[in-house]
Write an enzyme that holds these catalytic residues in place. Structure first.
Site, PDB file in Angstrom:
ATOM      1  N   GLY A 101      31.631 -66.000 -42.348  1.00 53.99           N
ATOM      2  CA  GLY A 101      32.289 -65.581 -41.137  1.00 53.99           C
ATOM      3  C   GLY A 101      32.639 -64.180 -41.310  1.00 53.99           C
ATOM      4  O   GLY A 101      32.382 -63.476 -42.353  1.00 53.99           O
ATOM      5  N   CYS A 144      26.602 -66.712 -45.856  1.00 52.76           N
ATOM      6  CA  CYS A 144      26.816 -65.793 -44.992  1.00 52.76           C
ATOM      7  C   CYS A 144      27.055 -64.372 -45.025  1.00 52.76           C
ATOM      8  O   CYS A 144      26.260 -63.771 -45.708  1.00 52.76           O
ATOM      9  CB  CYS A 144      27.649 -66.471 -43.929  1.00 52.76           C
ATOM     10  SG  CYS A 144      27.466 -65.827 -42.242  1.00 52.76           S
ATOM     11  N   HIS A 145      28.394 -63.993 -44.765  1.00 53.59           N
ATOM     12  CA  HIS A 145      28.705 -62.656 -44.925  1.00 53.59           C
ATOM     13  C   HIS A 145      29.770 -62.303 -46.200  1.00 53.59           C
ATOM     14  O   HIS A 145      29.947 -61.476 -46.608  1.00 53.59           O
ATOM     15  CB  HIS A 145      29.598 -62.265 -43.726  1.00 53.59           C
ATOM     16  CG  HIS A 145      28.949 -61.709 -42.558  1.00 53.59           C
ATOM     17  ND1 HIS A 145      28.423 -62.778 -41.463  1.00 53.59           N
ATOM     18  CD2 HIS A 145      28.689 -60.713 -41.884  1.00 53.59           C
ATOM     19  CE1 HIS A 145      27.976 -62.398 -40.642  1.00 53.59           C
ATOM     20  NE2 HIS A 145      27.751 -61.109 -40.810  1.00 53.59           N
ATOM     21  N   ALA A 146      29.854 -63.636 -46.710  1.00 55.21           N
ATOM     22  CA  ALA A 146      30.671 -63.564 -48.058  1.00 55.21           C
ATOM     23  C   ALA A 146      30.083 -62.962 -49.201  1.00 55.21           C
ATOM     24  O   ALA A 146      30.785 -62.428 -50.096  1.00 55.21           O
ATOM     25  CB  ALA A 146      31.150 -65.015 -48.442  1.00 55.21           C
ATOM     26  N   TRP A 206      29.212 -59.760 -49.291  1.00 58.79           N
ATOM     27  CA  TRP A 206      29.941 -58.678 -49.289  1.00 58.79           C
ATOM     28  C   TRP A 206      31.006 -58.533 -50.500  1.00 58.79           C
ATOM     29  O   TRP A 206      31.158 -57.619 -51.022  1.00 58.79           O
ATOM     30  CB  TRP A 206      30.892 -58.477 -47.762  1.00 58.79           C
ATOM     31  CG  TRP A 206      30.114 -57.851 -46.729  1.00 58.79           C
ATOM     32  CD1 TRP A 206      29.127 -56.732 -46.772  1.00 58.79           C
ATOM     33  CD2 TRP A 206      30.619 -58.029 -45.275  1.00 58.79           C
ATOM     34  NE1 TRP A 206      28.750 -56.539 -45.485  1.00 58.79           N
ATOM     35  CE2 TRP A 206      29.644 -57.018 -44.591  1.00 58.79           C
ATOM     36  CE3 TRP A 206      31.455 -58.560 -44.747  1.00 58.79           C
ATOM     37  CZ2 TRP A 206      29.792 -56.944 -43.296  1.00 58.79           C
ATOM     38  CZ3 TRP A 206      31.624 -58.610 -43.255  1.00 58.79           C
ATOM     39  CH2 TRP A 206      30.682 -57.758 -42.659  1.00 58.79           C
TER      40      TRP A 206
END
Length: 186
Positions: free
Chosen positions: A80, A111-113, A115
């Protein structure tokens, strides 16, 4: 199926996690016999994001500051956009993720994790995948970004999106069963 009997897995999330990216690994890892806890800087419940609106609440089992990486075999980081972006500003969350990595335990991000793998220094020099919009962030952080449904680099497991969750969970299980991963410090 109890191939993960006796294994403890932590899911670290906050409000705005991608609904399926927390709930699918949570359910599948429990089905495989693991004990799965959700930890968060928030207490009580955290709310997911499902498609274009807020999703369902998920119970928080452990406060972030009460979690010790030594008690777990793996950490799962749902994506997310909001969830990992909020967590990357939380020093305790980053320290916990780094502790899992330093102890040779499975660190799984979807996904965005990934980062969070940048901000912990884990991304540098590692083969990773992610949601396409953060590809350049990972490359800029020194990762060898690849477009694949799942990539594992010495126990660091990454996937791109909800469609990849079956492969993501299967790889997490495989990596946990392999045991401690020897790797260079981040």
């Amino acid at each position: 199926m109890s191939q993960l009997a006796g294994k403890n897995i932590l899911i670290l999330a906050t409000n705005g996690f991608e609904q399926s990216e927390l709930e699918v690994p949570q359910a599948k890892l429990k089905e495989a016999g693991a004990t799965v806890h959700v930890a968060s800087p928030e207490s009580g419940e955290i709310k997911g994001w499902d498609n274009k609106d807020w999703g369902c609440a998920v119970k928080v089992d452990k406060a972030l500051d009460a979690v010790d990486a030594a008690s777990y075999d793996a950490i799962v980081l749902p994506g997310g956009q909001m969830n990992p972006d909020t967590l990357r500003g939380n020093d305790a969350a980053l320290a916990l993720i780094k502790a899992f990595f330093d102890q040779g335990k499975v660190v799984a991000a979807v996904c965005h994790a990934p980062w969070l793998l940048i901000d912990t220094g884990i991304a540098k020099g590692r083969k990773l995948t992610s949601y396409k919009t953060i590809k350049q962030d990972l490359i800029n952080a020194g990762a060898n970004w690849q477009d694949a449904e799942v990539i594992s680099d010495k126990g660091v497991v990454t996937s791109r999106k909800p469609d990849d969750l079956p492969a993501f969970v299967a790889k997490i299980i495989e990596e946990i069963l392999e045991g401690r991963h020897e790797r260079e410090a981040a």
